[in-house]
Design a protein around this motif. Structure first.
Motif, PDB file in Angstrom:
ATOM      1  N   ASP A 207       0.811  -1.214   0.000  1.00  0.00           N
ATOM      2  CA  ASP A 207       0.000   0.000   0.000  1.00  0.00           C
ATOM      3  C   ASP A 207       0.849   1.271   0.000  1.00  0.00           C
ATOM      4  O   ASP A 207       0.375   2.348  -0.415  1.00  0.00           O
ATOM      5  CB  ASP A 207      -0.937   0.003   1.213  1.00  0.00           C
ATOM      6  CG  ASP A 207      -1.949  -1.133   1.150  1.00  0.00           C
ATOM      7  OD1 ASP A 207      -2.229  -1.592   0.025  1.00  0.00           O
ATOM      8  OD2 ASP A 207      -2.443  -1.545   2.224  1.00  0.00           O
ATOM      9  N   GLU A 208       2.091   1.148   0.452  1.00  0.00           N
ATOM     10  CA  GLU A 208       2.958   2.322   0.499  1.00  0.00           C
ATOM     11  C   GLU A 208       3.297   2.850  -0.894  1.00  0.00           C
ATOM     12  O   GLU A 208       3.672   4.010  -1.060  1.00  0.00           O
ATOM     13  CB  GLU A 208       4.252   1.987   1.246  1.00  0.00           C
ATOM     14  CG  GLU A 208       4.060   1.690   2.725  1.00  0.00           C
ATOM     15  CD  GLU A 208       3.552   2.900   3.488  1.00  0.00           C
ATOM     16  OE1 GLU A 208       4.010   4.026   3.196  1.00  0.00           O
ATOM     17  OE2 GLU A 208       2.683   2.721   4.361  1.00  0.00           O
ATOM     18  N   LEU A 209       3.163   1.989  -1.911  1.00  0.00           N
ATOM     19  CA  LEU A 209       3.481   2.434  -3.269  1.00  0.00           C
ATOM     20  C   LEU A 209       2.502   3.487  -3.756  1.00  0.00           C
ATOM     21  O   LEU A 209       2.825   4.286  -4.636  1.00  0.00           O
ATOM     22  CB  LEU A 209       3.493   1.234  -4.227  1.00  0.00           C
ATOM     23  CG  LEU A 209       4.614   0.224  -4.007  1.00  0.00           C
ATOM     24  CD1 LEU A 209       4.551  -0.884  -5.049  1.00  0.00           C
ATOM     25  CD2 LEU A 209       5.976   0.911  -4.067  1.00  0.00           C
ATOM     26  N   TYR A 210       1.284   3.462  -3.205  1.00  0.00           N
ATOM     27  CA  TYR A 210       0.327   4.511  -3.556  1.00  0.00           C
ATOM     28  C   TYR A 210       0.849   5.885  -3.110  1.00  0.00           C
ATOM     29  O   TYR A 210       0.475   6.918  -3.669  1.00  0.00           O
ATOM     30  CB  TYR A 210      -1.015   4.249  -2.876  1.00  0.00           C
ATOM     31  CG  TYR A 210      -1.784   3.102  -3.469  1.00  0.00           C
ATOM     32  CD1 TYR A 210      -2.421   3.226  -4.710  1.00  0.00           C
ATOM     33  CD2 TYR A 210      -1.891   1.908  -2.792  1.00  0.00           C
ATOM     34  CE1 TYR A 210      -3.138   2.169  -5.247  1.00  0.00           C
ATOM     35  CE2 TYR A 210      -2.608   0.843  -3.323  1.00  0.00           C
ATOM     36  CZ  TYR A 210      -3.234   0.974  -4.550  1.00  0.00           C
ATOM     37  OH  TYR A 210      -3.937  -0.065  -5.082  1.00  0.00           O
ATOM     38  N   ASP A 214       9.323   3.364  -1.781  1.00  0.00           N
ATOM     39  CA  ASP A 214      10.315   2.545  -2.467  1.00  0.00           C
ATOM     40  C   ASP A 214       9.656   1.265  -2.967  1.00  0.00           C
ATOM     41  O   ASP A 214       8.978   0.554  -2.220  1.00  0.00           O
ATOM     42  CB  ASP A 214      11.447   2.214  -1.486  1.00  0.00           C
ATOM     43  CG  ASP A 214      12.524   1.350  -2.134  1.00  0.00           C
ATOM     44  OD1 ASP A 214      12.470   1.131  -3.365  1.00  0.00           O
ATOM     45  OD2 ASP A 214      13.397   0.860  -1.397  1.00  0.00           O
ATOM     46  N   TYR A 215       9.889   0.932  -4.257  1.00  0.00           N
ATOM     47  CA  TYR A 215       9.222  -0.236  -4.849  1.00  0.00           C
ATOM     48  C   TYR A 215       9.611  -1.517  -4.134  1.00  0.00           C
ATOM     49  O   TYR A 215       8.802  -2.442  -4.001  1.00  0.00           O
ATOM     50  CB  TYR A 215       9.579  -0.333  -6.342  1.00  0.00           C
ATOM     51  CG  TYR A 215       8.753  -1.384  -7.058  1.00  0.00           C
ATOM     52  CD1 TYR A 215       7.419  -1.141  -7.402  1.00  0.00           C
ATOM     53  CD2 TYR A 215       9.296  -2.619  -7.390  1.00  0.00           C
ATOM     54  CE1 TYR A 215       6.663  -2.097  -8.045  1.00  0.00           C
ATOM     55  CE2 TYR A 215       8.547  -3.576  -8.046  1.00  0.00           C
ATOM     56  CZ  TYR A 215       7.220  -3.311  -8.373  1.00  0.00           C
ATOM     57  OH  TYR A 215       6.469  -4.263  -9.003  1.00  0.00           O
ATOM     58  N   PHE A 252      11.408  -5.969 -12.680  1.00  0.00           N
ATOM     59  CA  PHE A 252      11.176  -4.562 -13.032  1.00  0.00           C
ATOM     60  C   PHE A 252       9.959  -4.064 -12.267  1.00  0.00           C
ATOM     61  O   PHE A 252       9.210  -4.838 -11.675  1.00  0.00           O
ATOM     62  CB  PHE A 252      10.977  -4.429 -14.543  1.00  0.00           C
ATOM     63  CG  PHE A 252      12.085  -5.047 -15.340  1.00  0.00           C
ATOM     64  CD1 PHE A 252      13.292  -4.389 -15.486  1.00  0.00           C
ATOM     65  CD2 PHE A 252      11.928  -6.290 -15.925  1.00  0.00           C
ATOM     66  CE1 PHE A 252      14.330  -4.967 -16.208  1.00  0.00           C
ATOM     67  CE2 PHE A 252      12.961  -6.864 -16.650  1.00  0.00           C
ATOM     68  CZ  PHE A 252      14.160  -6.209 -16.792  1.00  0.00           C
ATOM     69  N   ARG A 253       9.759  -2.796 -12.287  1.00  0.00           N
ATOM     70  CA  ARG A 253       8.653  -2.201 -11.539  1.00  0.00           C
ATOM     71  C   ARG A 253       7.336  -2.466 -12.285  1.00  0.00           C
ATOM     72  O   ARG A 253       6.967  -1.733 -13.198  1.00  0.00           O
ATOM     73  CB  ARG A 253       8.885  -0.703 -11.365  1.00  0.00           C
ATOM     74  CG  ARG A 253      10.147  -0.387 -10.565  1.00  0.00           C
ATOM     75  CD  ARG A 253      10.443   1.101 -10.548  1.00  0.00           C
ATOM     76  NE  ARG A 253      11.680   1.368  -9.839  1.00  0.00           N
ATOM     77  CZ  ARG A 253      11.757   1.632  -8.542  1.00  0.00           C
ATOM     78  NH1 ARG A 253      10.652   1.655  -7.807  1.00  0.00           N
ATOM     79  NH2 ARG A 253      12.917   1.863  -7.966  1.00  0.00           N
TER      80      ARG A 253
END
Length: 411
Positions: A207-210, A214-215, A252-253
């Motif tokens: 959820d932190e990616l929202y 860091d990926y 990859f992301r």
């Protein structure tokens, strides 16, 4: 050649041998020869598995004491359960259940009875390990269905079972260990169709990616992810299931789930096709009903047992990510995602898949290859590629439509 005219005669013969103080090892004419040959690993997974199980059983045959003979052991007065022999093996502290069979008739009966007797033994000894219950079937004949039962019990259910037959020798009537190759390999193939394996991906969303995080923030929790895999394997073994799981991450992301766990289990209903590999198999009414279930619902192994396995491991990771199940499919369609532009990090197996993996790992160590660990995903996929066939022929069940075939043709 049929040695005994009746099951009663066979029981009388075995009873007299036990009464003289003899053990099963003294009654088996090829006891020592089999042990010597079976100790040699062949590299063939079925042969080695069956040999190991037989050798395990033979360890309990050196000293034997009869507990009951054709006696009702049921604690419920409404039931009647009379195993031909219950025998104690003091050297291994095991209980041996001996079932005699002297007719060609209902070939699965002996196996069904042994299962009932083993369950009743556990009413007396509730904590007895599965490995401390040795199952013995002594039969004059080994038709296909009985061989299939024995193979299933040993290979898939991992029961400790051995097959014996009476033979005439220069020393009189003796028992002989049924030859494994002749008894099993004629109709059993050491492989499984990818169609018989179903599962899904457990996507570990961050959820932190929202928030622009860091990926690979969750990389700090890889230890917990690996523990989750081990927990799944333990749960799968406890449920008597057969399956495996891979932990992998995107190189990859890609998307909001940097890490994923692909979880696979055997789809039991898809195994119905195996019945028809036996040219002697005659489908009965129950067979048709099971096929109706397969045609109507096509269950691919996404049952509650798999859900339970997933849930048991998920509790170790849900504090740092939002796991979601996606991609319900068959193994052949799920496999590419694990190894296509991704990093496969870890593998665990349960049931026969876990056992075969560790057997392969032991071979690697014996050959001086020590750079594999107990979760090596590349070793695992190499093994799986050997035993899983992706282009397995499918059986056309259309012939079982009620309006297309007569009962006489089915039964």
């Amino acid at each position: 050649m049929k040695i005994f005219e009746s099951e009663a005669r066979m029981q009388h013969w075995l009873s007299n041998r036990f009464a003289k103080g003899e053990s099963l090892s003294e009654m088996i004419t090829n006891f020592d020869a089999f042990k010597e040959n079976a100790c040699k690993k062949t590299g063939h997974m079925i042969t080695d598995k069956l040999n190991d199980t037989y050798l395990y059983c033979l360890e309990s045959f050196v000293i034997n004491e009869v507990i009951t003979e054709n006696q009702d052991i049921s604690l419920d007065p409404k039931d009647r359960l009379c195993p031909d022999f219950l025998v104690y093996a003091p050297e291994t502290q095991s209980v041996i259940i001996i079932e005699l069979k002297n007719i060609h008739g209902p070939t699965r009966q002996a196996g069904t009875e042994i299962g009932a007797y083993a369950a009743e033994v556990r009413t007396y000894l509730p904590f007895i390990a599965e490995g401390d219950v040795i199952n013995v079937i002594i039969s004059n004949e080994w038709p296909t269905l009985l061989r299939h039962y024995a193979f299933n019990e040993i290979f898939w259910l991992q029961k400790k079972l051995i097959c014996l037959e009476p033979v005439q020798t220069d020393d009189g009537v003796q028992l002989r260990i049924v030859d494994l190759n002749a008894s099993f390999h004629t109709s059993i193939q050491p492989s499984i169709s990818s169609r018989q394996l179903g599962g899904y991906q457990l996507c570990l969303y961050d959820d932190e990616l929202y928030k622009g995080g860091d990926y690979y923030r969750t990389a700090a929790y890889e230890t917990q992810m690996r523990i989750a895999l081990q927990a799944m394997a333990n749960r799968g073994n406890a449920l008597g299931s057969h399956g495996f799981a891979f932990l992998w991450r995107h190189c990859f992301r890609v998307g909001l789930a940097p890490y994923n766990i692909t979880i696979i289990n055997i789809a039991p209903f898809q195994s119905l096709v195996n019945l028809f590999k036996d040219k002697d198999f005659k489908p009965n009414e129950a067979t048709v009903q099971f096929i109706d279930v397969l045609r109507e619902h096509d269950p691919e192994g996404h049952g509650y047992a798999l859900e339970d396995i997933k849930n048991y491991g998920q509790k170790f990771i849900e504090d740092f990510c939002s796991p979601q199940t996606e991609g319900f499919d068959r193994w052949e369609n799920l496999k590419p995602a694990i190894f296509d532009q991704t990093d496969a990090l870890a593998f665990v197996g349960w049931g026969i898949f876990g056992e075969l993996f560790f057997d392969r790992l032991a071979v690697e160590f014996k050959n001086g290859i020590y750079d594999c660990d107990s979760t090596n995903p590349l070793l695992a996929i190499s093994l799986l590629n050997e035993i899983i066939i992706e282009d397995h022929a499918r059986l056309d069940f259309s012939a079982f439509e009620d309006d297309e075939i007569d009962d006489d043709e089915l039964f």
